[in-house]
Write a protein that holds these residues in place. Structure first.
Motif, short mmCIF file in Angstrom:
data_model
loop_
_atom_site.label_atom_id
_atom_site.label_comp_id
_atom_site.label_asym_id
_atom_site.label_seq_id
_atom_site.Cartn_x
_atom_site.Cartn_y
_atom_site.Cartn_z
N THR A 92 0.04 3.36 5.35
CA THR A 92 -0.82 2.25 5.76
C THR A 92 -0.01 1.23 6.56
O THR A 92 1.15 0.95 6.25
N LEU B 294 -6.61 -2.87 8.30
CA LEU B 294 -5.79 -1.83 7.71
C LEU B 294 -5.98 -0.54 8.50
O LEU B 294 -7.10 -0.12 8.76
N PHE C 279 -3.88 3.48 9.59
CA PHE C 279 -2.96 4.50 9.09
C PHE C 279 -2.08 5.03 10.20
O PHE C 279 -2.54 5.24 11.32
N GLN D 10 0.85 -1.19 0.00
CA GLN D 10 0.00 0.00 0.00
C GLN D 10 0.89 1.24 0.00
O GLN D 10 1.81 1.34 0.80
#
Length: 127
Positions: A49, A57, A59, A24
């Motif tokens: 990510t 997932l 951040f 990502q």
């Protein structure tokens, strides 16, 4: 606590610099901020990510604000999701969404006010 107003302007995916999770990409968010009568322009936040403990997932948001705003990382992620979400190619009140032709940048205007406070500095050091 006082209010800080953030003016988000653009999202710049960094396709050449893969993130830590499943390839990502990380991205940069361009924004301005107004706090206690001071305007701070051309600020950047990095979003990368990562995989959370529950394998979801998530951040990681890195930024350097001239004041403290604990809610800023969540706002930056919210902006990212608004820009890159399923509606990313539709027309919004701020104009068409999506990348600028010939560039890898998303120009979407968004404004939000969050609780903030002055940065706490330690006591002066005597020498």
């Amino acid at each position: 606590m006082a209010q800080a107003t953030f003016f988000f302007h653009g999202l710049f995916p960094d396709g050449g610099n893969a993130g830590r999770c499943r390839g990502q990409p990380s991205c940069k968010v361009l924004f301005d901020a107004e706090f206690e009568g001071s305007f701070h322009s051309h600020l950047l936040a990095d979003l990368e990510t990562v995989v959370g403990d529950d394998k979801a997932l998530a951040f990681e948001v890195r930024h350097a604000l001239p004041f403290e705003c604990p809610e800023f990382p969540q706002a930056a992620v919210r902006y990212y999701r608004q820009v890159m979400g399923p509606q990313s190619t539709t027309v919004s009140p701020s104009g068409p969404k999506g990348p600028t032709p010939g560039q890898r940048a998303y120009q979407v205007q968004w404004e939000v006010s969050l609780q903030a406070r002055r940065r706490i500095t330690g006591p002066p050091v005597s020498g």
